[in-house]
Design a protein around this motif. Structure first.
Motif, mmCIF file in Angstrom:
data_model
loop_
_atom_site.group_PDB
_atom_site.id
_atom_site.type_symbol
_atom_site.label_atom_id
_atom_site.label_comp_id
_atom_site.label_asym_id
_atom_site.label_seq_id
_atom_site.Cartn_x
_atom_site.Cartn_y
_atom_site.Cartn_z
ATOM 1 N N MET A 1 0.779 -1.224 -0.006
ATOM 2 C CA MET A 1 -0.686 0.163 -0.105
ATOM 3 C C MET A 1 0.953 1.272 -0.073
ATOM 4 O O MET A 1 0.342 1.884 -0.316
ATOM 5 N N ALA A 2 2.073 1.101 0.806
ATOM 6 C CA ALA A 2 3.183 2.667 0.938
ATOM 7 C C ALA A 2 3.899 2.885 -0.697
ATOM 8 O O ALA A 2 3.926 3.755 -0.567
ATOM 9 N N ALA A 3 3.578 1.504 -1.153
ATOM 10 C CA ALA A 3 4.488 1.427 -2.222
ATOM 11 C C ALA A 3 3.482 2.328 -3.554
ATOM 12 O O ALA A 3 3.711 3.103 -4.018
ATOM 13 N N LEU A 5 1.294 4.160 -3.047
ATOM 14 C CA LEU A 5 0.567 5.859 -2.884
ATOM 15 C C LEU A 5 2.187 6.777 -2.699
ATOM 16 O O LEU A 5 2.097 7.696 -3.183
ATOM 17 N N PHE A 6 3.250 6.674 -2.371
ATOM 18 C CA PHE A 6 4.496 6.566 -3.366
ATOM 19 C C PHE A 6 4.284 6.784 -4.566
ATOM 20 O O PHE A 6 4.696 7.504 -5.281
#
Length: 73
Positions: A1-3, A5-6
């Motif tokens: 999920m962080a990737a 958003l990034f």
């Protein structure tokens, strides 16, 4: 999920940079964002998840009583 958003943040930065008239500066975040999206697409296409990689790890042989180094075993 962080990737994800990034990657979306990088696309936003690239878009804003292009709109503000500094198009050459938008190339780096755009290339990084495309690499993140390609990496995510390959991950989805392979059908693997990070959790599936962890599940395939062999169980460790722990040392201690009854372990492989115990002379009384």
């Amino acid at each position: 999920m962080a990737a994800l958003l990034f990657g979306l943040l990088l696309l936003l930065v690239a878009g804003l940079t292009a709109v503000l008239g500094v198009g050459w500066l938008a190339l780096l975040p755009l290339l990084v964002a495309l690499a993140v999206l390609a990496w995510g697409g390959l991950t989805v296409a392979s059908g693997r998840t990070p959790a599936s990689e962890i599940r395939r790890v062999d169980q460790p042989e722990l040392l201690g009583p009854g372990g492989p180094d115990d002379p009384d075993r």
